[in-house]
Write an enzyme that holds these catalytic residues in place. Structure first.
Site, mmCIF file in Angstrom:
data_model
loop_
_atom_site.group_PDB
_atom_site.id
_atom_site.type_symbol
_atom_site.label_atom_id
_atom_site.label_comp_id
_atom_site.label_asym_id
_atom_site.label_seq_id
_atom_site.Cartn_x
_atom_site.Cartn_y
_atom_site.Cartn_z
ATOM 1 N N SER A 167 0.837 -1.195 0.000
ATOM 2 C CA SER A 167 0.000 0.000 0.000
ATOM 3 C C SER A 167 0.885 1.264 0.000
ATOM 4 C CB SER A 167 -0.943 -0.037 1.208
ATOM 5 O OG SER A 167 -1.976 0.899 1.062
ATOM 6 N N ASP A 333 -8.726 -6.552 -4.546
ATOM 7 C CA ASP A 333 -8.310 -5.242 -4.031
ATOM 8 C C ASP A 333 -8.905 -4.156 -4.914
ATOM 9 O OD1 ASP A 333 -7.039 -2.957 -3.151
ATOM 10 O OD2 ASP A 333 -5.013 -3.781 -3.256
ATOM 11 N N HIS A 366 -7.967 -5.406 -0.082
ATOM 12 C CA HIS A 366 -6.674 -4.721 -0.047
ATOM 13 C C HIS A 366 -5.795 -5.185 1.110
ATOM 14 C CE1 HIS A 366 -3.769 -1.505 -0.514
ATOM 15 N NE2 HIS A 366 -3.965 -1.123 0.719
#
Length: 400
Positions: A167, A333, A366
């Site tokens: 991320s 995601d 995610h």
């Protein structure tokens, strides 16, 4: 009730101590070592807090830098000093794990703008004697990497064996590889992209506005006033947390199940389990995070666009790179969908970089990079083991 109140007060005191006096290691940089920022200014003195795991080998070739996500910190694989919970990447990092601390020397630093020991908006401003608040310049992903590079220099490490992160951490990995390719032997960007999408910027803006609409925010000077915009920060966390999970995962976990009641109340209490869960996520988050830090780190992600300095051509960011890449995405995601990883892979292909790409099949969304995902573990272990052989880093016990 008295016990719970005392427990909350103790946690709050520990959180405040961690801002300027972290229980982890910390590197201090004086007025003669300013940190220059993309905003066109510099801060000095400043500090960066970090943890290490494993042992640095004799030729300092086995160092891995872990880059944490938005609300992470340096406590990747140890007990967190505020929450008392295990570190955020104990699934991946440790003896015998994919990032094997019996083989590698692992470094994890709190990002610039954070609230766990690295200079951030809750830190004391040496120029005024007050906390920075919004007087801290806006920081970028490149600024975070610049501060990490100064830490790596301080540790006497010339080239990192690998930089790994998911991320926002993945953004830092890409920034490292683009701006300092000679210092990165291998890179593992996970569930990330080369620039933040308009949808992601929109979600961040909702969170920031929730914080700034809280009357206890007080134009960012809440620490001076002895208050905290807990309600606004909690709402920001709740909104963001929805994006970390997939619709399938939410439905499987909660469905339309009611929370501790047989029927609807026809009111606005948390009738549904998902409501109760989000409220819990919001409330527990404010116990360990600073509201202004949330503004700064979300802004850093919003500003990230790796192609911007290369006339909009992402491939030019990696021109001539010798770094080995392993790009990882997850099928469910929707914060950083696979197509964003493919853009990075195509850019690397365009410059004939050494790159492999794995799309992990999962319906967990995610946050899969933080969960028990065997295919992710096999991918990271296999890639790092192969790169280590190429680098000449001996495995534990002498054989892979």
């Amino acid at each position: 009730m008295t016990f719970e109140r005392d427990k909350d007060q103790a946690a709050d005191l520990q959180r405040q101590r961690e801002i300027d006096h972290p229980s982890s290691a910390v590197a201090l940089f004086g007025t003669d070592e300013p940190l220059h920022l993309d905003a066109g200014t510099a801060i000095a003195p400043w500090q960066i807090a970090y943890q290490t795991y494993g042992t640095l080998n004799a030729d300092k070739s086995n160092a891995i830098l872990l880059c944490h996500a938005l609300t992470g910190d340096q406590h990747a694989a140890n007990v967190h000093p505020v929450t008392g919970k295990p570190g955020w990447w104990t699934t991946l990092v440790g003896p015998g794990r994919p990032v094997d601390t019996d083989r590698f020397f692992v470094i994890c630093a709190n990002v610039l703008g954070g609230c766990m020991g690295t200079t951030g908006p809750a830190s004391l401003n040496p120029q005024t004697g007050r906390v920075y608040g919004l007087d801290l310049p806006v920081v970028t992903i490149a600024d975070m990497v610049r501060s990490q590079a100064m830490l790596v220099d301080r540790l006497g490490i010339d080239t990192l064996f690998a930089v790994v992160g998911g991320s926002m951490g993945g953004m830092q990995v890409l920034q490292w590889a683009a701006s300092r390719p000679e210092r990165v032997f291998a890179a593992v960007p996970i569930a990330t992209g080369a620039r933040h999408s308009s949808q992601n910027i929109a979600f961040h803006e909702v969170g920031r506005q929730a914080i700034m609409a809280d009357p206890d925010w007080r134009s960012g000077r809440y620490l001076d006033a002895g208050t905290r915009p807990s309600k606004g920060l909690s709402v920001a966390r709740m909104a963001a947390h929805i994006t970390y999970m997939s619709e399938q995962a939410l439905h499987r976990k909660f469905g339309r199940n009611l929370q501790d009641r047989p029927t609807l109340t026809f009111g606005f209490d948390a009738d549904f389990q998902i409501e109760s869960y989000l409220r819990h996520q919001g409330l527990s988050f404010v116990d360990r995070f600073d509201a202004n830090s949330y503004l700064y780190v979300t802004r850093a992600m919003d500003y990230f666009d790796l192609s911007a300095d290369h006339d909009g051509v992402l491939a030019r960011a990696f021109q001539g790179t010798k770094t080995r890449f392993c790009v990882v995405s997850f099928t469910s995601d929707w914060l950083f969908p696979t197509r964003e990883s493919r853009i990075v892979v195509h850019a690397l292909n365009a410059v004939a970089a050494n790159v492999s790409f794995v799309e992990v099949e999962t319906d967990r969304g995610h946050d899969s990079f933080l969960l028990d995902e065997p295919e992710l573990f096999r991918t990271v272990r296999g890639f790092l083991s192969g790169a280590a052989r190429a680098r000449g880093i001996a495995p534990p016990g002498g054989s892979d």
